[in-house]
Design a protein around this motif. Sequence first.
Motif: not given
Length: 157
Positions: A39-46
């Motif tokens: 989730l944190f990775g996805l937020i960072f990428v977004a």
Amino acid sequence: MNIANLFGDMYYSPTYYDTSTTTTLTDAQAAGFIATVMLFGLIFVAISYVVYSFILWRIFNKAGVAQWKAWVPIYNTWIMYELGDQQGFWAILMFIPVVNIVAAVFMYIAMYNIGLKLGKEGVFVLLAIFLPIVWLIWLAVDNSTWKGKATAAHKAA
């Protein structure tokens, strides 16, 4: 011969400590940890993509290109190649191993040309090579104006 007599009592202790016990996570805890990291990775990428697209939007605006093109993945790279007087198809070829090295060289040439069109010196491309995000931000926020021309296909419709 006794080891205690050899080294003295202070260096030898017959007491052993078992350090092999470990704490293991349950399957639910491991799944929760993995989900949190993802989730944190996805937020960072977004967030990274939004910032990158906004920066390209500013550069495309200077070049007279329709700003919506900055938000389309891969197509925005195609436009960057073409703004730098290179063939846009390198944006697709950059996904092929080994060919992507050649595509990177053509991107650096495009970055050089984009820098020149925005009134920067030729050595400004070194910033593009070693710190590309700084190069992009610099071009996006400075008050330089586009000295080249965008092709008719890129102009705002």
